[in-house]
Design an enzyme around this catalytic site. Structure first.
Site, PDB file in Angstrom:
ATOM      1  N   ASP A 113       1.765  -0.674  -3.555  1.00 20.90           N
ATOM      2  CA  ASP A 113       2.480  -0.345  -2.328  1.00 20.90           C
ATOM      3  C   ASP A 113       3.275  -1.525  -1.781  1.00 20.90           C
ATOM      4  O   ASP A 113       3.004  -2.690  -2.093  1.00 20.90           O
ATOM      5  CB  ASP A 113       1.495   0.092  -1.245  1.00 20.90           C
ATOM      6  CG  ASP A 113       0.977   1.501  -1.458  1.00 20.90           C
ATOM      7  OD1 ASP A 113       1.198   2.054  -2.554  1.00 20.90           O
ATOM      8  OD2 ASP A 113       0.333   2.041  -0.533  1.00 20.90           O
ATOM      9  N   HIS A 256      -1.394  -3.684  -3.951  1.00 18.83           N
ATOM     10  CA  HIS A 256      -0.130  -4.016  -3.291  1.00 18.83           C
ATOM     11  C   HIS A 256       0.651  -5.058  -4.081  1.00 18.83           C
ATOM     12  O   HIS A 256       0.067  -6.012  -4.607  1.00 18.83           O
ATOM     13  CB  HIS A 256      -0.382  -4.540  -1.873  1.00 18.83           C
ATOM     14  CG  HIS A 256      -0.935  -3.511  -0.937  1.00 18.83           C
ATOM     15  ND1 HIS A 256      -2.280  -3.184  -0.921  1.00 18.83           N
ATOM     16  CD2 HIS A 256      -0.337  -2.734   0.002  1.00 18.83           C
ATOM     17  CE1 HIS A 256      -2.483  -2.236  -0.004  1.00 18.83           C
ATOM     18  NE2 HIS A 256      -1.324  -1.958   0.577  1.00 18.83           N
TER      19      HIS A 256
END
Length: 305
Positions: A113, A256
């Site tokens: 992400d 992430h």
């Protein structure tokens, strides 16, 4: 004469398509971009079978017309993006955090992400390439705008994409604000790499601030996760433990590559991949995971008939 011209161009069009598909297939075998056989079967089933004249195909692919070659290359890029990001219709507008599969094959999807992000995204891509892993990147619209070359690298490496809103904000959005967050991100992705995504991940996993409601209305698949690494708040050892402890067949892992310094994630990633493989896992993208579920459903329906 008009009929004969129409016939010629129709046949020529399919010759070009066949040539490009052949090149794409050869390239994908070399790089492992479409490693999952379920996806390959799904794509093949949707493409018309055409007989081709090998001499004409060779002539067209070696054409000195640069405009034609560029047009073919752009078309091939768009088709590859469509195939990598293809989502079965049954999942549109639905919510998932994992996918239950009946197959004994252990598969899991790594997702990243908040990118694209300078250096961090590149480091993640380098590791994924080294270990021959395909993943899904949920990108933030403003980062796509700021770092378009990083997004192109994600696609060039054969990874899938998802929409993660424009500003990654948690506050409530009315319909107009939600539309800007989601539609502008999708439009920026398409403008940058000619790829459309049908996946949406709400920032922070928040389900009730207006973004998810709008995304469902627009038939996005709402993708959360079953294994949160918590790499945004814990050390390298702990985030690795979180992923390995929470991993399960058909699961979706949250990591992430953007939004700040993700060096802990980058250091942990090789360990995560290696340990999951020791447990018998194979890595797939979220679209591949959904395609496998669709394939199982189709097979079950055939058995019932």
């Amino acid at each position: 004469m008009a009929k004969r011209e129409g016939l010629f161009w129709s046949r020529s069009t399919w010759i070009i398509i066949a040539a490009i598909l052949s090149c794409m297939a050869a390239y994908s075998l070399k790089t492992g971009r479409w490693a999952n056989q379920n996806i390959a079967a799904l794509i093949t089933r949707q493409m018309p079978q055409q007989q081709t004249d090998s001499k004409k195909v060779e002539t067209l692919t070696k054409s000195p017309d640069k405009g034609l070659q560029q047009g073919i290359a752009k078309w091939a890029e768009q088709e590859r993006g469509k195939q990598i990001n293809y989502v079965p219709p049954q999942f549109r507008g639905k919510y998932i955090e994992d996918v239950e599969l009946k197959t004994p094959q252990k598969v899991i999807a790594l997702t990243f992400d908040d990118g694209p992000w300078p250096k961090m995204t590149n480091d993640v891509l380098h590791i994924l390439k080294k270990y021959n892993v395909k993943a899904t990147f949920f990108v933030v619209g403003r980062n796509v705008y700021l770092y378009p070359e990083e997004l192109k690298k994600i696609v060039d490496h054969g990874h899938a994409l998802g929409n993660h809103s424009w500003n990654h904000s948690y506050y409530y959005h009315n319909t107009l604000a939600a539309a800007k967050e989601i539609d502008n991100t999708t439009a920026r992705i398409y403008k940058t790499i000619n790829v459309k995504t049908s996946l949406f991940r709400p920032p922070g996993g928040i389900m009730n601030n207006g973004l998810v409601a709008y995304a469902r209305k627009k038939n996005y698949v709402i993708v959360k996760w079953s294994a949160d690494s918590e790499d945004y708040s814990v050390n390298q050892r702990r985030l690795t433990y979180n992923v390995l402890r929470r991993a399960k067949p058909g699961g979706i892992v949250l990591l992430h590559d953007g939004g700040g310094n993700r060096s802990k994630t980058i250091r942990a990633l090789p360990v995560i991949i290696t340990e999951l493989r020791k447990q018998g896992y194979q890595f797939v993208t979220v679209p591949e995971l959904l395609a496998m579920a669709q394939k199982e459903l189709e097979m079950a329906q055939k058995e019932q008939k």
